[in-house]
Design an enzyme around this catalytic site. Structure first.
Site, PDB file in Angstrom:
ATOM      1  N   TYR A  97       0.831  -1.198   0.000  1.00 41.66           N
ATOM      2  CA  TYR A  97       0.000   0.000   0.000  1.00 41.66           C
ATOM      3  C   TYR A  97       0.881   1.270   0.000  1.00 41.66           C
ATOM      4  CZ  TYR A  97      -3.476   3.331   1.612  1.00 41.66           C
ATOM      5  OH  TYR A  97      -4.290   4.407   1.732  1.00 41.66           O
ATOM      6  N   ASP A 140      -0.297  -8.227   6.232  1.00 41.95           N
ATOM      7  CA  ASP A 140      -1.435  -7.328   6.071  1.00 41.95           C
ATOM      8  C   ASP A 140      -2.548  -8.142   5.406  1.00 41.95           C
ATOM      9  OD1 ASP A 140      -3.328  -5.546   4.922  1.00 41.95           O
ATOM     10  OD2 ASP A 140      -1.857  -3.927   4.858  1.00 41.95           O
TER      11      ASP A 140
HETATM   12  C1  LIG Z   1      -5.989   1.076   2.915  1.00 41.85           C
HETATM   13  C2  LIG Z   1      -4.905   0.130   3.210  1.00 41.85           C
HETATM   14  C3  LIG Z   1      -3.977   0.383   4.234  1.00 41.85           C
HETATM   15  C4  LIG Z   1      -4.001   1.653   5.043  1.00 41.85           C
HETATM   16  O1  LIG Z   1      -5.120   1.710   5.871  1.00 41.85           O
HETATM   17  P1  LIG Z   1      -5.865   3.089   6.288  1.00 41.85           P
HETATM   18  O2  LIG Z   1      -7.024   2.601   7.080  1.00 41.85           O
HETATM   19  O3  LIG Z   1      -6.223   3.797   5.029  1.00 41.85           O
HETATM   20  O4  LIG Z   1      -4.861   3.853   7.099  1.00 41.85           O
HETATM   21  C5  LIG Z   1      -3.042  -0.592   4.505  1.00 41.85           C
HETATM   22  N1  LIG Z   1      -2.980  -1.742   3.793  1.00 41.85           N
HETATM   23  C6  LIG Z   1      -3.839  -1.997   2.791  1.00 41.85           C
HETATM   24  C7  LIG Z   1      -3.741  -3.282   2.054  1.00 41.85           C
HETATM   25  C8  LIG Z   1      -4.830  -1.071   2.462  1.00 41.85           C
HETATM   26  O5  LIG Z   1      -5.667  -1.344   1.450  1.00 41.85           O
END
Ligand SMILES: *Cc1c(COP(=O)(O)O)cnc(C)c1O
Length: 387
Positions: free
Chosen positions: A107, A179
């Site tokens: 991201y 993630d």
């Molecule tokens: C959107 C996103 C983030 C960041 O999250 P926020 O809630 O916008 O701070 C991190 N990892 C992935 C895969 C995302 O899609």
């Protein structure tokens, strides 16, 4: 013998609906209350109290954190004000001289943390393609503390074998962080595959309605738990009570929504694969996806995210803006179908050479397939892209 149903053994559909406590024990409200308070009367002078101040702990946030931890199969959960706040709290447990191996297709905000923010405090990052385990092994140094990935990646849908990377991490003593925003625990449970930490942008599928920001960190690792607990309380990015309640409410339909997102995404990916204006389609559920076998091994579904390239970049504006129902907007994971242009939106901060090397070009579009009727989504796409 009758089975005793506890939050720890409820099946995912039931767990999502009932959460940790499910209801309120004070007034027996079916909907868990929003404890909209910053502080609490201290009824135990000199002794321990559960709740003292809402940055430290709040009952609504507590219920959410325990629910998300149960869904991911972890011991501890933390809810933050955004996904990036969760990542910041985690990285800030490191010290100058520590090293992180991070995926090459993460991201945009995560990339900025690793390029602009934490290097100023002496934390070093190596950027690696985690779909090649040899490259990950080669990047590990004696001071490597974290291996950090998204799988599938955003937006190229590259996949890493979580078990294989978890073994590499164990051998090296580094913690393995996944993630899990794209798959959610409904389709992928990284902790059960050997990861040490799961991160979420709760803004996406967990909240699910494009109406709240939130972030999560889930772990069973005591060392990570202690570091993050201290830093979250000290840095202050805990999720507010009302937003915690909105995410709790969103999670009640998480399993239902994910199944519908997936059903729609499979139909849309198949349609895009035949559409004459479209060149390549990146969706982990297509047989043509290079890591489909790994996905089938470590996931129980394919999710709702699709990227695709257009043959003719001169139609990009039309292919983003001219729909009747689909909306051109950043973000993903909500009930509405959104189309995104990674080049100028989510991945604008990534340098051109890096973007080109991973495939984020002027022809690449990303679709977060919503839960509308798939025939309407496809009709809307066809009205702009042609058959
Ligand atoms: C959107 C996103 C983030 C960041 O999250 P926020 O809630 O916008 O701070 C991190 N990892 C992935 C895969 C995302 O899609």
């Amino acid at each position: 013998m009758t089975k005793k149903l506890t939050p720890a053994n409820l099946r995912p559909d039931s767990l999502a609906v009932h959460g940790n406590m499910g209801h309120d024990t004070h007034a027996n409200a079916v909907s868990f209350p929003i404890y909209q308070t910053s502080t609490y009367i201290n009824k135990n002078f000199g002794g321990d109290i559960d709740f003292s101040y809402s940055r430290c702990a709040n009952p609504t946030r507590d219920e959410l954190e325990k629910t998300v931890a149960l869904l991911e199969g972890g011991k501890y959960g933390f809810a933050f004000s955004s996904g990036l706040a969760a990542e910041t709290a985690l990285f800030s447990t490191l010290s100058a001289g520590d090293h992180v191996v991070i995926g090459d297709d993460v991201y945009g905000g995560t990339y900025r943390l690793s390029r602009d923010v934490f290097p100023r405090y002496g934390v070093k990052f190596s950027v690696v393609d985690f779909s090649c385990p040899e490259k990950v092994e080669a990047a590990i140094k004696p001071n490597t503390k974290f291996l950090y990935v998204e799988t599938p990646t955003n937006p190229m849908m590259k996949v890493c074998d979580i078990r294989v990377i978890a073994d590499i991490a164990k051998k090296s003593g580094a913690k393995f962080i996944v993630d899990n925003t794209f798959m959610t625990p409904v389709f992928q449970k990284p902790l059960s595959l050997g990861a040490d930490v799961v991160i979420h942008s709760g803004t996406k599928y967990l909240a699910g309605h494009n109406d709240t920001m939130a972030g999560f960190l889930i772990t069973s690792d005591e060392e990570v738990y202690n570091g993050v607990a201290y830093n979250r309380n000290t840095e202050g990015a805990a999720l507010a009570p009302f937003d915690s309640w909105l995410v709790l409410r969103g999670i009640k339909t998480l399993t239902l929504r994910m199944k519908k997102h997936e059903e729609n995404a499979i139909a849309v990916a198949q349609w895009l694969s035949k559409c004459k204006a479209v060149d390549e389609v990146f969706f982990v559920g297509l047989d043509s996806h290079p890591a489909k076998a790994i996905v089938d091994k470590q996931c129980t579904g394919y999710g709702g995210m699709i990227s695709f390239t257009l043959k003719d970049p001169s139609i990009v504006r039309h292919a983003l803006c001219d729909y009747q129902m689909i909306m051109f907007a950043e973000s993903l994971g909500g009930v509405q179908t959104l189309i995104t242009y990674p080049l100028t939106q989510t991945h604008a901060s990534i340098p051109k050479e890096v973007r080109d090397s991973i495939g984020i070009t002027d022809k690449l579009l990303r679709l977060s397939v919503g839960i509308e009727d798939k025939e309407d989504i496809i009709a809307d796409l066809a009205s702009v892209l042609g058959e």
